[in-house]
Design a protein around this motif. Sequence first.
Motif, PDB file in Angstrom:
ATOM      1  N   ASP A  88       0.835  -1.247   0.042  1.00 29.51           N
ATOM      2  CA  ASP A  88       0.042  -0.173  -0.131  1.00 29.51           C
ATOM      3  C   ASP A  88       0.842   1.335   0.072  1.00 29.51           C
ATOM      4  O   ASP A  88       1.784   1.269   0.691  1.00 29.51           O
ATOM      5  N   HIS A 124       0.510  -8.083  -0.560  1.00 26.64           N
ATOM      6  CA  HIS A 124      -0.793  -8.571  -0.272  1.00 26.64           C
ATOM      7  C   HIS A 124      -1.536  -8.397  -1.648  1.00 26.64           C
ATOM      8  O   HIS A 124      -1.210  -7.606  -2.513  1.00 26.64           O
ATOM      9  N   ARG A 174      -9.766   0.926   5.349  1.00 20.94           N
ATOM     10  CA  ARG A 174      -8.377   0.551   5.591  1.00 20.94           C
ATOM     11  C   ARG A 174      -7.838   2.218   6.074  1.00 20.94           C
ATOM     12  O   ARG A 174      -8.278   3.313   5.313  1.00 20.94           O
TER      13      ARG A 174
END
Length: 267
Positions: free
Chosen positions: A99, A245, A261
């Motif tokens: 991310d 991920h 998130r």
Amino acid sequence: VSADQLIRNGLFPQIRAALDVFGVLIFKGMSLTNSEQLFIAKNLGFGIHRKTGISAISANRYEDEALTDVSNLDDKGEILSVRDRKRQYGLSNRLWHTDASFRNPPGRYSILSAKVVPEGEGETEFANTREAYYALPESMRDKILGLEAHHSIAYSRQILGFEFSNEEEENLKGVKQPLVRKNKKTGLCSLYLASHCSSVLGMSIPDGRMLIRDLIEHATQDEFIYRHEWCSDDLVVWDNFATMHRGRYYNDTKKKRELVRVTTLDI
Ligand code: OGA
Ligand code: MN
């Protein structure tokens, strides 16, 4: 631990220490409000990632741009249609990634809270990129140490054929990042990879992309993977410097899936 204990007892140093070892932590039965989740993120990290440059594509249903809407729902809570641009943009979450690696300072810890999850599908997989690094042949570790890759979120969308306007692309230029990161506390290295990587500095585009592909393929072998099967009220926290991920398929035009998130920054 309960949400209450986590928040009131300030277990943040312990959580950071556990993340240095395990990379991914699972908390069960954590029914959190958005502001509790933000509080946890602010105390765990050193700054908070807020979306920049792409708000028109994936308009936020929440009160704060720090809360990333990881759902297949529109602002009325209805399932997005198959052609919806926000849905198509979000499909790239199913490519291996880290991310906010496409900005500086980069994302560090992600804190993902499950509200509504479909049964038996839509898992999230995590790859341990520290173990993957040390499993490389020494010659490869030597070759990649010190290399830098260019990361941009536009690139990971373009892999699937998503199209940006010139103006959007202009706002999503991306940044360069080291290909190998060293944890400041443990001194251990990990691969820093993502589908956002579009080139390796000092290499031709095809050579760089081939190297990234090889490394992602290596790091995502079964032995390095944890697959999370979600229950509602799960809170999953991970270190983007030591993991990659991806989301897995679910029937997203029929079933609702809603997670929130917050990602901290490494500053
Ligand atoms: C994320 C993400 C994958 C998923 O929230 O950063 O990549 O399974 N999610 O929803
Ligand atoms: Mn993600």
